[in-house]
Design a protein around this motif. Sequence first.
Motif, PDB file in Angstrom:
ATOM      1  N   TYR A 226     -33.580  15.102  57.450  1.00 41.77           N
ATOM      2  CA  TYR A 226     -33.142  14.116  58.433  1.00 41.77           C
ATOM      3  C   TYR A 226     -34.241  13.179  58.924  1.00 41.77           C
ATOM      4  O   TYR A 226     -33.974  12.276  59.721  1.00 41.77           O
ATOM      5  CB  TYR A 226     -32.540  14.833  59.650  1.00 41.77           C
ATOM      6  CG  TYR A 226     -31.421  15.773  59.292  1.00 41.77           C
ATOM      7  CD1 TYR A 226     -30.187  15.279  58.856  1.00 41.77           C
ATOM      8  CD2 TYR A 226     -31.585  17.144  59.368  1.00 41.77           C
ATOM      9  CE1 TYR A 226     -29.158  16.136  58.523  1.00 41.77           C
ATOM     10  CE2 TYR A 226     -30.554  18.010  59.033  1.00 41.77           C
ATOM     11  CZ  TYR A 226     -29.338  17.504  58.609  1.00 41.77           C
ATOM     12  OH  TYR A 226     -28.322  18.355  58.268  1.00 41.77           O
ATOM     13  N   GLY A 227     -35.470  13.386  58.459  1.00 42.40           N
ATOM     14  CA  GLY A 227     -36.573  12.563  58.948  1.00 42.40           C
ATOM     15  C   GLY A 227     -37.277  13.227  60.115  1.00 42.40           C
ATOM     16  O   GLY A 227     -36.729  14.126  60.765  1.00 42.40           O
ATOM     17  N   GLY A 228     -38.502  12.745  60.403  1.00 40.66           N
ATOM     18  CA  GLY A 228     -39.298  13.364  61.445  1.00 40.66           C
ATOM     19  C   GLY A 228     -39.187  12.650  62.779  1.00 40.66           C
ATOM     20  O   GLY A 228     -38.177  11.997  63.075  1.00 40.66           O
ATOM     21  N   LEU A 229     -40.223  12.776  63.589  1.00 40.00           N
ATOM     22  CA  LEU A 229     -40.230  12.159  64.907  1.00 40.00           C
ATOM     23  C   LEU A 229     -40.294  10.636  64.794  1.00 40.00           C
ATOM     24  O   LEU A 229     -40.847  10.093  63.835  1.00 40.00           O
ATOM     25  CB  LEU A 229     -41.442  12.659  65.698  1.00 40.00           C
ATOM     26  CG  LEU A 229     -41.492  14.162  65.997  1.00 40.00           C
ATOM     27  CD1 LEU A 229     -42.819  14.505  66.661  1.00 40.00           C
ATOM     28  CD2 LEU A 229     -40.327  14.572  66.870  1.00 40.00           C
ATOM     29  N   LYS A 230     -39.764   9.950  65.795  1.00 44.55           N
ATOM     30  CA  LYS A 230     -39.851   8.499  65.856  1.00 44.55           C
ATOM     31  C   LYS A 230     -41.305   8.080  66.082  1.00 44.55           C
ATOM     32  O   LYS A 230     -42.083   8.820  66.695  1.00 44.55           O
ATOM     33  CB  LYS A 230     -38.975   7.968  66.983  1.00 44.55           C
ATOM     34  CG  LYS A 230     -37.487   8.222  66.787  1.00 44.55           C
ATOM     35  CD  LYS A 230     -36.694   7.684  67.963  1.00 44.55           C
ATOM     36  CE  LYS A 230     -35.201   7.941  67.774  1.00 44.55           C
ATOM     37  NZ  LYS A 230     -34.406   7.427  68.919  1.00 44.55           N
ATOM     38  N   PRO A 231     -41.698   6.887  65.602  1.00 42.52           N
ATOM     39  CA  PRO A 231     -43.082   6.434  65.771  1.00 42.52           C
ATOM     40  C   PRO A 231     -43.550   6.450  67.217  1.00 42.52           C
ATOM     41  O   PRO A 231     -44.692   6.835  67.500  1.00 42.52           O
ATOM     42  CB  PRO A 231     -43.057   5.012  65.208  1.00 42.52           C
ATOM     43  CG  PRO A 231     -41.939   5.024  64.212  1.00 42.52           C
ATOM     44  CD  PRO A 231     -40.910   5.947  64.788  1.00 42.52           C
TER      45      PRO A 231
END
Length: 266
Positions: A226-231
């Motif tokens: 699902y992807g990691g943390l937001k920038p």
Amino acid sequence: GTTFTENFDELKAPALPSGWSSSVVAGTRADWVTSTGASDSSPNSAFAVDAAVAGVNGLVSTPIQVNVAGAQLSFRQSYTFETYTPHHGAVRYYDGAVLELAIGNGPFTDILAAGGSFATGGYNCTLYSNSGNPYGGQPAWGGSSSGWLTTIVNLPAAAVGQTIRLRWACATDTSNSYTAVGWYVDSLSLQELRQFWADRFGPVPDHRSADLMRRRIAYALQVRAYGGLKPETKRRLRQLHEAFTADPAYTPLPNYGLKPRTMLTR
């Protein structure tokens, strides 16, 4: 995952856990027991006395399934075995201990001879050969550990896909003329999580907690899916790290993002 654990705490001393046994390997019998005398995890550990008779007595595990290559056995141990330091010459390690492995229906052999290796906390001596110890001349743990130490064993490739048994063998000579207590063993676990991580994600994080490894693996799989943390979240975490590094007493102020005319109630 962790396919095997034992801390000897779920029973009343001196009984051994179900499926475990004490066996005479050579010489005179001196049974392994659970003991409250010392432990890494309270209240019990497994204990073998440093007997004043020649013999080898083994603590034999229940059968354990090894599922993946790179599996590691971890355990804690504390020991004081009879030794003598002459005025001239090398220390004589009269009594000591070894770890042995049986694969499938095969015989027990020393963990090193079976193809295993020590990642940490390996043998520290060679047992003295001329005082009647049946394991005289073999590499072993001897002397005093000066408290609890961690031993991690890399299991051999031949164990993968097999059922194994482990034997902690306490080897003694014909007498105890010098300080001798025995061998405490505790907090055993067979870890396959670290190898799971290495196979999928690269270098293994520098810790040994099975719970933390499970959490890190779950998070790594979630990031892949699902992807990691937001920038902006990563940036804020870096800022907090820098602030705490500069001032350990730093306390970040909460940012609730309140807008004008917001009403607070309690």
